[in-house]
Scaffold this motif. Structure first.
Motif, PDB file in Angstrom:
ATOM      1  N   MET A 184       0.868  -1.190   0.102  1.00 13.86           N
ATOM      2  CA  MET A 184       0.028   0.159  -0.147  1.00 13.86           C
ATOM      3  C   MET A 184       0.974   1.312   0.205  1.00 13.86           C
ATOM      4  SD  MET A 184      -3.020  -1.351   2.344  1.00 13.86           S
ATOM      5  CE  MET A 184      -2.714  -2.786   3.073  1.00 13.86           C
ATOM      6  N   PRO A 185       0.465   2.280  -0.498  1.00 11.63           N
ATOM      7  CA  PRO A 185       1.178   3.426  -0.644  1.00 11.63           C
ATOM      8  C   PRO A 185       1.643   4.193   0.651  1.00 11.63           C
ATOM      9  CG  PRO A 185      -0.668   3.894  -2.158  1.00 11.63           C
ATOM     10  CD  PRO A 185      -0.889   2.450  -1.492  1.00 11.63           C
ATOM     11  N   ILE A 186       2.976   4.648   0.642  1.00 12.36           N
ATOM     12  CA  ILE A 186       3.566   5.220   1.634  1.00 12.36           C
ATOM     13  C   ILE A 186       3.771   6.689   1.145  1.00 12.36           C
ATOM     14  CG2 ILE A 186       5.272   5.539   3.548  1.00 12.36           C
ATOM     15  CD1 ILE A 186       5.391   2.447   3.682  1.00 12.36           C
ATOM     16  N   ARG A 187       3.523   7.974   1.949  1.00 14.77           N
ATOM     17  CA  ARG A 187       3.828   9.160   1.468  1.00 14.77           C
ATOM     18  C   ARG A 187       4.016  10.008   2.470  1.00 14.77           C
ATOM     19  NH1 ARG A 187      -0.574  11.937   2.765  1.00 14.77           N
ATOM     20  NH2 ARG A 187      -2.796  11.008   2.606  1.00 14.77           N
ATOM     21  N   PRO A 188       4.358  11.318   2.193  1.00 18.57           N
ATOM     22  CA  PRO A 188       4.578  12.317   3.506  1.00 18.57           C
ATOM     23  C   PRO A 188       3.457  12.669   3.983  1.00 18.57           C
ATOM     24  CG  PRO A 188       6.008  12.809   1.568  1.00 18.57           C
ATOM     25  CD  PRO A 188       5.031  11.752   1.129  1.00 18.57           C
ATOM     26  N   LEU A 189       3.485  13.118   5.196  1.00 16.13           N
ATOM     27  CA  LEU A 189       2.054  13.705   5.661  1.00 16.13           C
ATOM     28  C   LEU A 189       1.494  14.920   4.869  1.00 16.13           C
ATOM     29  CD1 LEU A 189      -0.008  13.753   8.265  1.00 16.13           C
ATOM     30  CD2 LEU A 189       1.473  15.674   8.985  1.00 16.13           C
ATOM     31  N   ASN A 190       0.327  14.825   4.544  1.00 17.74           N
ATOM     32  CA  ASN A 190      -0.325  16.094   4.164  1.00 17.74           C
ATOM     33  C   ASN A 190      -0.907  16.990   5.318  1.00 17.74           C
ATOM     34  OD1 ASN A 190      -2.190  18.327   3.131  1.00 17.74           O
ATOM     35  ND2 ASN A 190      -2.107  17.334   0.924  1.00 17.74           N
ATOM     36  N   LEU A 191      -0.125  18.257   5.641  1.00 20.05           N
ATOM     37  CA  LEU A 191      -0.520  18.767   6.663  1.00 20.05           C
ATOM     38  C   LEU A 191      -1.988  19.217   6.700  1.00 20.05           C
ATOM     39  CD1 LEU A 191       0.648  20.190   9.292  1.00 20.05           C
ATOM     40  CD2 LEU A 191       1.150  22.297   7.812  1.00 20.05           C
ATOM     41  N   GLU A 192      -2.635  19.666   5.756  1.00 22.06           N
ATOM     42  CA  GLU A 192      -4.038  20.180   5.661  1.00 22.06           C
ATOM     43  C   GLU A 192      -5.090  19.095   5.789  1.00 22.06           C
ATOM     44  OE1 GLU A 192      -4.290  23.231   6.279  1.00 22.06           O
ATOM     45  OE2 GLU A 192      -1.852  23.362   6.318  1.00 22.06           O
ATOM     46  N   THR A 193      -4.784  17.847   4.893  1.00 20.60           N
ATOM     47  CA  THR A 193      -5.599  16.982   4.558  1.00 20.60           C
ATOM     48  C   THR A 193      -5.784  15.778   5.708  1.00 20.60           C
ATOM     49  OG1 THR A 193      -4.470  15.685   2.903  1.00 20.60           O
ATOM     50  CG2 THR A 193      -6.056  17.584   2.346  1.00 20.60           C
ATOM     51  N   ASP A 194      -4.659  15.597   6.308  1.00 17.22           N
ATOM     52  CA  ASP A 194      -4.260  14.572   6.922  1.00 17.22           C
ATOM     53  C   ASP A 194      -4.351  14.515   8.587  1.00 17.22           C
ATOM     54  OD1 ASP A 194      -3.936  12.977   4.746  1.00 17.22           O
ATOM     55  OD2 ASP A 194      -1.637  13.137   4.816  1.00 17.22           O
ATOM     56  N   MET A 195      -4.343  15.837   9.249  1.00 15.90           N
ATOM     57  CA  MET A 195      -3.999  16.220  10.427  1.00 15.90           C
ATOM     58  C   MET A 195      -5.152  15.342  11.404  1.00 15.90           C
ATOM     59  SD  MET A 195      -1.989  17.654  12.690  1.00 15.90           S
ATOM     60  CE  MET A 195      -0.854  18.502  11.983  1.00 15.90           C
ATOM     61  N   GLU A 196      -6.560  15.696  11.073  1.00 16.60           N
ATOM     62  CA  GLU A 196      -7.589  15.105  11.830  1.00 16.60           C
ATOM     63  C   GLU A 196      -7.644  13.809  11.828  1.00 16.60           C
ATOM     64  OE1 GLU A 196     -12.501  15.278  11.808  1.00 16.60           O
ATOM     65  OE2 GLU A 196     -11.504  16.507  10.526  1.00 16.60           O
ATOM     66  N   ARG A 197      -7.161  13.078  10.994  1.00 22.34           N
ATOM     67  CA  ARG A 197      -7.226  11.542  10.923  1.00 22.34           C
ATOM     68  C   ARG A 197      -6.112  10.856  11.793  1.00 22.34           C
ATOM     69  NH1 ARG A 197      -8.605   6.405  11.714  1.00 22.34           N
ATOM     70  NH2 ARG A 197      -7.581   4.799  10.589  1.00 22.34           N
ATOM     71  N   ILE A 198      -4.867  11.723  11.744  1.00 21.61           N
ATOM     72  CA  ILE A 198      -3.699  11.055  12.305  1.00 21.61           C
ATOM     73  C   ILE A 198      -3.657  11.395  14.060  1.00 21.61           C
ATOM     74  CG2 ILE A 198      -2.246  11.184  10.656  1.00 21.61           C
ATOM     75  CD1 ILE A 198      -0.692  13.555  12.104  1.00 21.61           C
ATOM     76  N   ILE A 199      -4.189  12.536  14.241  1.00 20.41           N
ATOM     77  CA  ILE A 199      -4.680  12.897  15.754  1.00 20.41           C
ATOM     78  C   ILE A 199      -5.575  11.553  16.323  1.00 20.41           C
ATOM     79  CG2 ILE A 199      -5.773  14.307  17.180  1.00 20.41           C
ATOM     80  CD1 ILE A 199      -4.749  16.626  15.611  1.00 20.41           C
ATOM     81  N   ALA A 200      -6.740  11.358  15.259  1.00 22.02           N
ATOM     82  CA  ALA A 200      -7.723  10.358  15.868  1.00 22.02           C
ATOM     83  C   ALA A 200      -7.112   8.813  16.061  1.00 22.02           C
ATOM     84  CB  ALA A 200      -8.958  10.099  15.101  1.00 22.02           C
ATOM     85  N   LEU A 201      -6.186   8.661  15.031  1.00 18.84           N
ATOM     86  CA  LEU A 201      -5.643   7.378  15.096  1.00 18.84           C
ATOM     87  C   LEU A 201      -4.620   7.222  16.242  1.00 18.84           C
ATOM     88  CD1 LEU A 201      -5.236   4.554  13.908  1.00 18.84           C
ATOM     89  CD2 LEU A 201      -3.390   5.801  12.129  1.00 18.84           C
ATOM     90  N   TYR A 202      -3.835   8.258  16.503  1.00 14.09           N
ATOM     91  CA  TYR A 202      -2.807   8.261  17.633  1.00 14.09           C
ATOM     92  C   TYR A 202      -3.636   8.281  18.978  1.00 14.09           C
ATOM     93  CZ  TYR A 202       1.204  10.148  20.444  1.00 14.09           C
ATOM     94  OH  TYR A 202       2.313  10.230  21.258  1.00 14.09           O
ATOM     95  N   ARG A 203      -4.748   8.948  19.102  1.00 11.40           N
ATOM     96  CA  ARG A 203      -5.544   8.837  20.512  1.00 11.40           C
ATOM     97  C   ARG A 203      -6.010   7.585  20.563  1.00 11.40           C
ATOM     98  NH1 ARG A 203      -9.799  13.013  20.902  1.00 11.40           N
ATOM     99  NH2 ARG A 203      -9.457  12.521  23.183  1.00 11.40           N
ATOM    100  N   SER A 204      -6.395   6.708  19.669  1.00  8.33           N
ATOM    101  CA  SER A 204      -6.999   5.440  19.814  1.00  8.33           C
ATOM    102  C   SER A 204      -5.869   4.227  20.105  1.00  8.33           C
ATOM    103  CB  SER A 204      -7.775   5.022  18.617  1.00  8.33           C
ATOM    104  OG  SER A 204      -6.826   4.986  17.408  1.00  8.33           O
ATOM    105  N   CYS A 205      -4.688   4.476  19.200  1.00  8.87           N
ATOM    106  CA  CYS A 205      -3.872   3.675  19.563  1.00  8.87           C
ATOM    107  C   CYS A 205      -3.048   3.728  21.005  1.00  8.87           C
ATOM    108  CB  CYS A 205      -2.578   3.629  18.468  1.00  8.87           C
ATOM    109  SG  CYS A 205      -2.826   3.463  16.776  1.00  8.87           S
ATOM    110  N   PHE A 206      -2.913   4.941  21.640  1.00  2.00           N
ATOM    111  CA  PHE A 206      -2.274   5.047  22.750  1.00  2.00           C
ATOM    112  C   PHE A 206      -3.125   5.006  24.083  1.00  2.00           C
ATOM    113  CE2 PHE A 206       1.094   6.413  19.901  1.00  2.00           C
ATOM    114  CZ  PHE A 206       2.105   5.640  20.472  1.00  2.00           C
ATOM    115  N   ALA A 207      -4.452   4.863  23.661  1.00  2.00           N
ATOM    116  CA  ALA A 207      -5.434   4.634  24.695  1.00  2.00           C
ATOM    117  C   ALA A 207      -5.432   3.243  25.177  1.00  2.00           C
ATOM    118  CB  ALA A 207      -7.125   5.018  24.167  1.00  2.00           C
ATOM    119  N   GLU A 208      -4.693   2.252  24.252  1.00  2.00           N
ATOM    120  CA  GLU A 208      -4.776   0.719  24.600  1.00  2.00           C
ATOM    121  C   GLU A 208      -3.577   0.507  25.488  1.00  2.00           C
ATOM    122  OE1 GLU A 208      -3.938  -0.678  20.308  1.00  2.00           O
ATOM    123  OE2 GLU A 208      -5.921  -0.745  20.120  1.00  2.00           O
ATOM    124  N   PRO A 209      -3.648  -0.967  25.948  1.00  5.63           N
ATOM    125  CA  PRO A 209      -2.464  -1.249  26.727  1.00  5.63           C
ATOM    126  C   PRO A 209      -1.177  -1.543  26.005  1.00  5.63           C
ATOM    127  CG  PRO A 209      -4.000  -3.057  26.404  1.00  5.63           C
ATOM    128  CD  PRO A 209      -4.950  -1.865  25.773  1.00  5.63           C
TER     129      PRO A 209
END
Length: 200
Positions: free
Chosen positions: A1-26
């Motif tokens: 699957m494609p890997i690319r640099p973060l797009n500051l304007e379009t990706d921020m909301e998703r990466i924040i949600a993903l980060y929060r869900s991942c680090f809420a886990e054990p």
């Protein structure tokens, strides 16, 4: 699957949600304010040495993130690792959508991160994780040949069963050589060409 640099304007909301869900886990059990995360991520993106990658799936959804930069931006890590590793590339974050784990996302993102770091002149890598985070230790020690060079005792604020608690944790610091991916690619290509040859 494609890997690319973060797009500051379009990706921020998703990466924040993903980060929060991942680090809420054990073993983390951590909570983060979305606004503070955005400030932190934007600051990292302003650093000239930062590499910030995302992997996306077939429909364009971000399923994993990798972040790295010069190790001495993390002073508490830099002071604990050997002198010879104080110019290393620090893998700061690797987090993957829980539904996409065991599919090689973390491995692919880490390799992409280290390939770029190598092209930027880094020859050594460093990383810190919880002693309980066995997957990351396996990736760096068993697969990449890194060595655990230090341990760090910390106290973290965790939310366990809805209750905020101060919990002691041990972090391990690992360092090692970044593979020479260009040489590996050449060897693989040579091997592929050789195997494809018809010999009399």
């Amino acid at each position: 699957m494609p890997i690319r640099p973060l797009n500051l304007e379009t990706d921020m909301e998703r990466i924040i949600a993903l980060y929060r869900s991942c680090f809420a886990e054990p073993p983390w059990f951590e909570r983060f304010d979305p606004r503070e995360l955005e400030v932190e991520f934007r600051e990292i993106l302003s650093w000239v040495d930062a590499i910030f990658l995302v992997e996306i799936d077939q429909i364009g959804e971000i399923i994993g993130v990798a972040i790295g930069f010069h190790v001495c931006r993390k002073a508490d890590v830099c002071e604990l690792i050997p002198q010879g590793d104080r110019n290393s590339f620090y893998v700061a974050e690797l987090f993957v959508d829980p539904t996409r784990r065991t599919h090689g996302v973390c491995k692919r993102l880490n390799e992409a991160l280290l390939r770029i770091a190598r092209k930027c002149g880094y020859s050594r890598v460093s990383v810190r994780t919880s002693v309980l985070q066995l997957a990351i230790q396996h990736l760096f020690v068993a697969r990449l040949g890194c060595t655990i060079v230090a341990r760090q005792e910390v106290t973290s604020t965790k939310w366990i069963d809805g209750v905020e608690q101060q919990v002691p944790d041990t972090r391990v610091l690992m360092t090692g050589a970044i593979p020479d991916y260009a040489r590996c690619d050449r060897e693989q290509e040579d091997k592929r060409l050789y195997q494809g040859c018809w010999r009399r």
